[in-house]
Design an enzyme around this catalytic site. Structure first.
Site, PDB file in Angstrom:
ATOM      1  N   ASP A 101      52.731  47.812  26.954  1.00 55.47           N
ATOM      2  CA  ASP A 101      53.014  47.507  25.558  1.00 55.47           C
ATOM      3  C   ASP A 101      51.927  46.581  25.001  1.00 55.47           C
ATOM      4  OD1 ASP A 101      53.800  45.482  27.289  1.00 55.47           O
ATOM      5  OD2 ASP A 101      55.622  44.976  26.206  1.00 55.47           O
ATOM      6  N   ASP A 104      47.576  40.865  27.186  1.00 58.48           N
ATOM      7  CA  ASP A 104      47.322  39.534  26.643  1.00 58.48           C
ATOM      8  C   ASP A 104      46.210  38.894  27.495  1.00 58.48           C
ATOM      9  OD1 ASP A 104      47.883  37.252  25.051  1.00 58.48           O
ATOM     10  OD2 ASP A 104      49.357  36.515  26.469  1.00 58.48           O
ATOM     11  N   PHE A 153      51.940  35.717  18.312  1.00 54.01           N
ATOM     12  CA  PHE A 153      53.086  36.214  19.062  1.00 54.01           C
ATOM     13  C   PHE A 153      53.751  37.326  18.254  1.00 54.01           C
ATOM     14  CE2 PHE A 153      57.271  36.415  20.940  1.00 54.01           C
ATOM     15  CZ  PHE A 153      56.921  36.484  22.272  1.00 54.01           C
ATOM     16  N   VAL A 154      53.922  38.479  18.871  1.00 58.96           N
ATOM     17  CA  VAL A 154      54.490  39.621  18.169  1.00 58.96           C
ATOM     18  C   VAL A 154      55.743  40.149  18.883  1.00 58.96           C
ATOM     19  CG1 VAL A 154      52.305  40.347  17.143  1.00 58.96           C
ATOM     20  CG2 VAL A 154      52.935  41.196  19.403  1.00 58.96           C
TER      21      VAL A 154
HETATM   22  P1  IMP Z   1      49.410  39.362  30.336  1.00 57.11           P
HETATM   23  O1  IMP Z   1      49.084  37.964  29.909  1.00 57.11           O
HETATM   24  O2  IMP Z   1      48.351  40.334  29.876  1.00 57.11           O
HETATM   25  O3  IMP Z   1      49.647  39.438  31.822  1.00 57.11           O
HETATM   26  O4  IMP Z   1      50.748  39.770  29.602  1.00 57.11           O
HETATM   27  C1  IMP Z   1      51.954  39.487  30.207  1.00 57.11           C
HETATM   28  C2  IMP Z   1      53.149  39.883  29.427  1.00 57.11           C
HETATM   29  O5  IMP Z   1      53.374  38.873  28.451  1.00 57.11           O
HETATM   30  C3  IMP Z   1      53.130  41.167  28.626  1.00 57.11           C
HETATM   31  O6  IMP Z   1      53.404  42.321  29.375  1.00 57.11           O
HETATM   32  C4  IMP Z   1      54.264  40.892  27.653  1.00 57.11           C
HETATM   33  O7  IMP Z   1      55.514  41.158  28.272  1.00 57.11           O
HETATM   34  C5  IMP Z   1      54.134  39.407  27.415  1.00 57.11           C
HETATM   35  N1  IMP Z   1      53.483  39.122  26.127  1.00 57.11           N
HETATM   36  C6  IMP Z   1      52.211  38.730  25.897  1.00 57.11           C
HETATM   37  N2  IMP Z   1      51.987  38.551  24.594  1.00 57.11           N
HETATM   38  C7  IMP Z   1      53.153  38.838  23.966  1.00 57.11           C
HETATM   39  C8  IMP Z   1      53.577  38.847  22.589  1.00 57.11           C
HETATM   40  O8  IMP Z   1      52.822  38.547  21.640  1.00 57.11           O
HETATM   41  N3  IMP Z   1      54.871  39.210  22.360  1.00 57.11           N
HETATM   42  C9  IMP Z   1      55.727  39.556  23.335  1.00 57.11           C
HETATM   43  N4  IMP Z   1      55.387  39.563  24.637  1.00 57.11           N
HETATM   44  C10 IMP Z   1      54.108  39.216  24.941  1.00 57.11           C
HETATM   45 MG    MG Z   2      55.504  43.641  29.172  1.00 56.14          MG
END
Ligand code: IMP
Ligand code: MG
Length: 177
Positions: A101, A104, A153-154
Site C-alpha cells: 500500500d 515509507d 500521514f495518509v
Molecule cells: P516502511 O517504513 O516503508 O517500512 O513502512 C511501514 C509501514 O508503515 C507501511 O506498510 C504502513 O503500514 C505504515 N505507514 C507508513 N506511512 C504511513 C501513512 O502515511 N499512513 C498509514 N500507514 C503508514
Molecule cells: Mg502496510
C-alpha cells in the site's frame, strides 16, 4: 473532512484518480508479464484494496497470495527474527510482483524481498500505491509507483490510523492546524 480517533483528515487523492492510476499500472504489468503467469504477493493488512483493484485491471493470467510480516525475538544471539506468514505457494522460479500500500522508509519492503529471495524466485519486482521518497532509506525505489507523496500521514483505501480509516474509498491526509 473526517475524524479518526483524535485526528482530523482532509481529502487528498480521490477514488477516481486512484482507480485510473491502478488501471494504467495494470496495463503496463499485463504487457511486461505476458506469458509469465506472475504471482502477486500482497502485504497485509494495508494492501487489500489496491490488490483487489489491481487484479481486476490485469488482462493476463496471474495469481495472488497474501502475506503478513511478523517480527519476534528469536532465541538465537542475532535477536530479532523476521518471518513471512501465509505464503503457501512455492515461489521457486516464479515471477513475483510484491505489492504494498505504501513504501515509507522502505524497511518493510526490504525485509520481504530478502525473505522471498531465499526461495529462489525467477524475479522479484515491487509495486506500491504510494511512495514517500523523502522518508525512503532503501537502496532501490519501487519498480511501479502509483503516486509519489510528500512526508505526510495518509489514511484510506486500505491505509489506517490505528486501524481506523481502511474502509474509506478516497485517500485522506492529516489536516495541518
Ligand atoms: P516502511 O517504513 O516503508 O517500512 O513502512 C511501514 C509501514 O508503515 C507501511 O506498510 C504502513 O503500514 C505504515 N505507514 C507508513 N506511512 C504511513 C501513512 O502515511 N499512513 C498509514 N500507514 C503508514
Ligand atoms: Mg502496510
Amino acid at each position: 473532512m473526517i475524524t479518526l480517533h483524535d485526528k482530523v483528515f482532509e481529502p487528498f487523492i480521490l477514488e477516481d484518480e486512484i482507480l485510473d492510476r491502478i488501471g494504467t499500472i495494470g496495463t503496463s504489468l499485463s504487457a511486461e508479464y505476458a506469458g509469465k503467469n506472475p504471482l502477486f504477493i500482497a502485504v497485509l493488512n494495508g494492501s487489500f484494496m489496491v490488490a483487489s483493484d489491481l487484479m481486476k485491471s490485469m488482462s493476463i493470467p496471474c495469481e495472488i497470495s497474501f502475506v503478513k510480516v511478523s517480527s519476534y525475538h528469536g532465541t538465537s544471539s542475532t535477536g530479532r527474527v523476521d518471518e513471512l506468514i501465509g505464503l503457501n505457494t512455492d515461489i521457486k522460479a516464479r515471477h513475483i510482483i510484491l505489492l504494498e500500500d505504501i513504501v515509507d522508509t522502505g524497511v518493510t519492503v526490504d525485509k520481504v524481498v530478502k525473505l522471498l529471495s531465499v526461495a529462489e524466485p525467477a524475479s522479484v519486482k515491487t509495486c506500491t500505491l504510494l511512495f514517500k521518497p523523502d522518508a525512503f532509506k532503501g537502496k532501490k525505489s519501487p519498480d511501479y509507483i502509483g503516486f509519489t507523496v510528500p512526508e505526510l500521514f495518509v489514511v484510506g483505501y486500505g491505509l489506517d490510523y490505528d486501524e481506523l480509516g481502511r474502509n474509506l474509498r478516497d485517500i485522506y491526509k492529516l489536516k495541518e492546524d
